[in-house]
Design a protein around this motif. Structure first.
Motif, PDB file in Angstrom:
ATOM      1  N   UNK A  85       0.821  -1.212   0.000  1.00  0.00           N
ATOM      2  CA  UNK A  85       0.000   0.000   0.000  1.00  0.00           C
ATOM      3  C   UNK A  85       0.857   1.265   0.000  1.00  0.00           C
ATOM      4  N   UNK A  86       1.703   1.381  -1.019  1.00  0.00           N
ATOM      5  CA  UNK A  86       2.539   2.571  -1.144  1.00  0.00           C
ATOM      6  C   UNK A  86       1.714   3.810  -1.459  1.00  0.00           C
ATOM      7  N   UNK A  87       0.619   3.629  -2.226  1.00  0.00           N
ATOM      8  CA  UNK A  87      -0.245   4.778  -2.553  1.00  0.00           C
ATOM      9  C   UNK A  87      -0.887   5.324  -1.286  1.00  0.00           C
ATOM     10  N   UNK A  88      -1.374   4.435  -0.420  1.00  0.00           N
ATOM     11  CA  UNK A  88      -1.948   4.882   0.847  1.00  0.00           C
ATOM     12  C   UNK A  88      -0.911   5.524   1.740  1.00  0.00           C
ATOM     13  N   UNK A  89       0.306   5.017   1.677  1.00  0.00           N
ATOM     14  CA  UNK A  89       1.392   5.589   2.478  1.00  0.00           C
ATOM     15  C   UNK A  89       1.691   7.027   2.043  1.00  0.00           C
ATOM     16  N   UNK A  90       1.783   7.250   0.712  1.00  0.00           N
ATOM     17  CA  UNK A  90       2.049   8.602   0.232  1.00  0.00           C
ATOM     18  C   UNK A  90       0.901   9.548   0.587  1.00  0.00           C
TER      19      UNK A  90
ATOM     20  N   UNK B 215       9.463   2.829   2.988  1.00  0.00           N
ATOM     21  CA  UNK B 215       8.386   2.925   2.013  1.00  0.00           C
ATOM     22  C   UNK B 215       8.512   4.199   1.175  1.00  0.00           C
ATOM     23  N   UNK B 216       8.868   5.312   1.810  1.00  0.00           N
ATOM     24  CA  UNK B 216       8.997   6.576   1.075  1.00  0.00           C
ATOM     25  C   UNK B 216      10.125   6.499   0.056  1.00  0.00           C
ATOM     26  N   UNK B 217      11.238   5.869   0.448  1.00  0.00           N
ATOM     27  CA  UNK B 217      12.334   5.712  -0.505  1.00  0.00           C
ATOM     28  C   UNK B 217      11.929   4.796  -1.658  1.00  0.00           C
ATOM     29  N   UNK B 218      11.138   3.783  -1.349  1.00  0.00           N
ATOM     30  CA  UNK B 218      10.660   2.875  -2.387  1.00  0.00           C
ATOM     31  C   UNK B 218       9.756   3.614  -3.375  1.00  0.00           C
ATOM     32  N   UNK B 219       8.912   4.525  -2.878  1.00  0.00           N
ATOM     33  CA  UNK B 219       8.053   5.337  -3.752  1.00  0.00           C
ATOM     34  C   UNK B 219       8.908   6.169  -4.706  1.00  0.00           C
ATOM     35  N   UNK B 220       9.962   6.784  -4.168  1.00  0.00           N
ATOM     36  CA  UNK B 220      10.832   7.621  -5.000  1.00  0.00           C
ATOM     37  C   UNK B 220      11.552   6.777  -6.060  1.00  0.00           C
ATOM     38  N   UNK B 221      12.024   5.583  -5.661  1.00  0.00           N
ATOM     39  CA  UNK B 221      12.788   4.770  -6.622  1.00  0.00           C
ATOM     40  C   UNK B 221      11.891   4.212  -7.717  1.00  0.00           C
ATOM     41  N   UNK B 222      10.637   3.881  -7.373  1.00  0.00           N
ATOM     42  CA  UNK B 222       9.734   3.311  -8.370  1.00  0.00           C
ATOM     43  C   UNK B 222       9.212   4.366  -9.348  1.00  0.00           C
ATOM     44  N   UNK B 223       8.951   5.575  -8.847  1.00  0.00           N
ATOM     45  CA  UNK B 223       8.350   6.621  -9.696  1.00  0.00           C
ATOM     46  C   UNK B 223       9.391   7.553 -10.315  1.00  0.00           C
ATOM     47  N   UNK B 224      10.636   7.479  -9.804  1.00  0.00           N
ATOM     48  CA  UNK B 224      11.680   8.408 -10.240  1.00  0.00           C
ATOM     49  C   UNK B 224      11.287   9.860  -9.936  1.00  0.00           C
ATOM     50  N   UNK B 225      10.515  10.022  -8.866  1.00  0.00           N
ATOM     51  CA  UNK B 225      10.120  11.352  -8.401  1.00  0.00           C
ATOM     52  C   UNK B 225      10.696  11.569  -7.016  1.00  0.00           C
ATOM     53  N   UNK B 226      11.015  12.851  -6.713  1.00  0.00           N
ATOM     54  CA  UNK B 226      11.584  13.190  -5.410  1.00  0.00           C
ATOM     55  C   UNK B 226      10.509  13.786  -4.509  1.00  0.00           C
ATOM     56  N   UNK B 227      10.384  13.231  -3.323  1.00  0.00           N
ATOM     57  CA  UNK B 227       9.410  13.762  -2.371  1.00  0.00           C
ATOM     58  C   UNK B 227       9.881  15.068  -1.754  1.00  0.00           C
TER      59      UNK B 227
END
Length: 555
Positions: free
Chosen positions: A488-493, A520-532
């Motif tokens: 649930x990375x979308x819910x985490x973001x 989880x936040x680092x995983x979101x950045x690595x998968x989307x290639x976007x920086x939080x």
């Protein structure tokens, strides 16, 4: 139907004029005769209840003890009376036998030996048969009168009044849910305290062998004893007929009650047929309002007037969707032959509560139901204040929750600027609000169309091909990862963004360890290639998630 005659009626027969009553004079009027028989020793099981027994006493004249034993056996068999023919085998009835019979309040007769038993039996059975024919005639007349009450336009209260008039006892007729549909002689306290408390076993009411007796159940309403009978038509239970009388039920006329149950079933069928026709006409009309299929305004007003609706008022549209029908059915399916049968009953009672809520808040209501969707047009003030709508829905939810505990309804509310003759516009707005509310807030929520501006904008954006492509390209890695790893990375973001990027608050909200959240936040950045840490990237991720949840999730 009464299948007996009383002993005093038997005593009026010419052949019984010289008969002497030796004991039981005080209870003579209470004794009923169903059959006449001749019995000598031994009695065994040859005598039944309500039987008038004749005997010569043969073989008993020499032994007072044997005679007393014979009388005891006849008494204990439940016979109504015993008559001895004296003058041949038995010349008089000993004092101890008379004393025993008087103690037991058992009726003993003495008949002259010259009177033939066959003549006694013939005369008594003629009397019994005449009584049966008279009772049958009266029963048929009662049945006809009750049916005419219903067929000539009478309702369930008219049936209750008929029974009350003949039995002189309070009568109540209720539907499946216990709602009073007809009553007579019921006082205010009894009506307010209407609670059913069935006994654990069937009551043994009186001595009548009428087949209805086995279907009668004893109940208590705040200490008041009553008897209830189920009302059925076909295989469907319609309700119950309840009468209040003595605790023994001795004053019951089973034949009358049987016909009253039949008439009540007919009244329920008739009422349901009329109501179904009325509901169907109203449903069709309300759906035509919702769909904008009503032609000219004059024709619309005319049709509404015929159905009892005043359309010269501003209305707001409310659409409700029952979210947990299957769960409710599992909890409330007892007594219903199928899901469809239960659903029709459930929708009927929910609609009744919606109309009741409208009466309570003193506003006109039009309502219909299609599948699991309730459509309501509620009279509205000329202002844009929706507080009365919220009060109305509060009352509806409170009422239906009492009927169906755990019911969950999501509501969408739609209102145009003035509300006049804007039924289709309001319906479409309420439908949109319901759709957005279900996706954004989940089951059991309420949302007004005017609160959905940004969501409608996002829905509109989701229909653009380029926006759709950008959204799916951005979220595809997260969706795939969530599906495979259940992370649930979308819910985490979403939680992280709602907490303005505060890691500690987000971890507490998600009940995660701080390091787990950071992973989880680092995983979101690595998968989307976007920086939080980049506001534009965060905006893109937030926007695409909202567009996906509102417009693309189910595509």
């Amino acid at each position: 139907m009464n299948m007996t005659v009383s002993l005093p009626e038997i005593m009026t027969l010419p052949i019984m004029q010289e008969t002497e009553v030796l004991s039981g004079k005080k209870v003579l009027h209470k004794k009923e005769v169903e059959w006449v028989s001749v019995i000598e020793m031994p009695v065994e099981n040859f005598v039944r209840e309500n039987e008038f027994v004749l005997s010569t006493g043969i073989g008993l004249g020499e032994s007072h003890e044997d005679l007393l034993h014979f009388v005891k056996d006849v008494y204990e068999s439940g016979a109504s009376a015993l008559a001895f023919a004296t003058g041949r085998h038995l010349f008089d009835i000993p004092e101890e036998v008379r004393f025993y019979a008087e103690q037991k309040q058992f009726v003993l007769f003495e008949i002259n030996w010259e009177v033939r038993f066959s003549d006694v039996i013939h005369c008594c059975m003629d009397k019994i048969n005449d009584s049966k024919e008279e009772d049958l005639k009266q029963s048929e007349e009662t049945q006809q009168q009750l049916l005419e009450v219903v067929l000539q336009g009478g309702n369930l209260s008219d049936v209750a009044r008929f029974v009350n008039r003949h039995l002189n006892t309070p009568v109540m007729i209720v539907d499946q849910k216990g709602k009073v549909k007809g009553k007579s002689g019921i006082d205010k306290d009894m009506l307010e305290n209407w609670t059913i408390q069935p006994t654990e076993k069937e009551s043994d009411i009186g001595m009548d062998q009428h087949p209805l007796r086995s279907r009668i159940e004893e109940i208590s309403i705040k200490g008041t004893t009553g008897w209830r009978m189920k009302i059925q038509s076909g295989n469907m239970e319609q309700g119950e007929l309840i009468v209040f009388c003595s605790e023994t039920g001795e004053d019951m006329d089973f034949s009358l009650l049987e016909h009253a149950v039949t008439a009540s079933a007919l009244a329920f069928v008739k009422e349901n047929a009329v109501k179904e026709t009325e509901i169907r006409l109203k449903d069709d009309f309300i759906l035509s309002l919702a769909n904008g299929e009503y032609g000219s305004k004059d024709r619309l007003v005319s049709r509404g007037k015929l159905l009892g609706y005043n359309l010269a008022l501003p209305y707001v549209c409310i659409i409700g969707k029952v979210d947990n029908l299957e769960e409710l059915y599992q909890k409330n399916s007892k007594g219903f032959s199928s899901y469809e049968h239960w659903f029709e009953s459930m929708i009927y009672y929910v609609s009744e509560e919606i109309l009741y809520a409208g009466e309570t808040v003193e506003r006109k209501v039009m309502t219909t139901a299609q599948e699991n969707q309730l459509t309501i047009f509620l009279e509205m003030e000329y202002s844009v204040n929706l507080e009365p709508v919220q009060q109305f829905l509060d009352l509806v939810e409170r009422r239906i929750s009492m009927l169906f505990p755990g019911i969950m309804v999501t509501w969408g509310i739609g209102k145009s600027d003035d509300g006049f003759y804007a039924f289709n516009e309001n319906y479409e707005k309420a439908l949109t609000a319901l759709d957005i509310g279900s996706k954004q807030k989940g089951p059991g929520s309420r949302i007004d169309y005017d609160e959905t501006k940004i969501n409608r904008l996002l829905q509109s954006l989701s229909k653009d091909k380029e926006v759709k492509d950008i959204t799916m390209d951005t979220l595809a890695p997260l969706l795939s990862y969530d599906e495979n790893r259940q992370m649930d990375l979308i819910g985490t973001f979403t939680a992280y963004h709602q907490n303005s990027g505060n890691v500690s608050q987000t971890a507490r909200q998600l009940n995660l360890h701080r390091q787990s959240l950071l992973y989880r936040l680092r995983k979101i950045e690595s998968l989307t290639q976007l920086s939080l840490m980049n506001p534009d990237d965060v905006f893109l991720l937030d926007l695409t998630i909202k567009i996906y949840s509102l417009g693309l999730r189910d595509t």
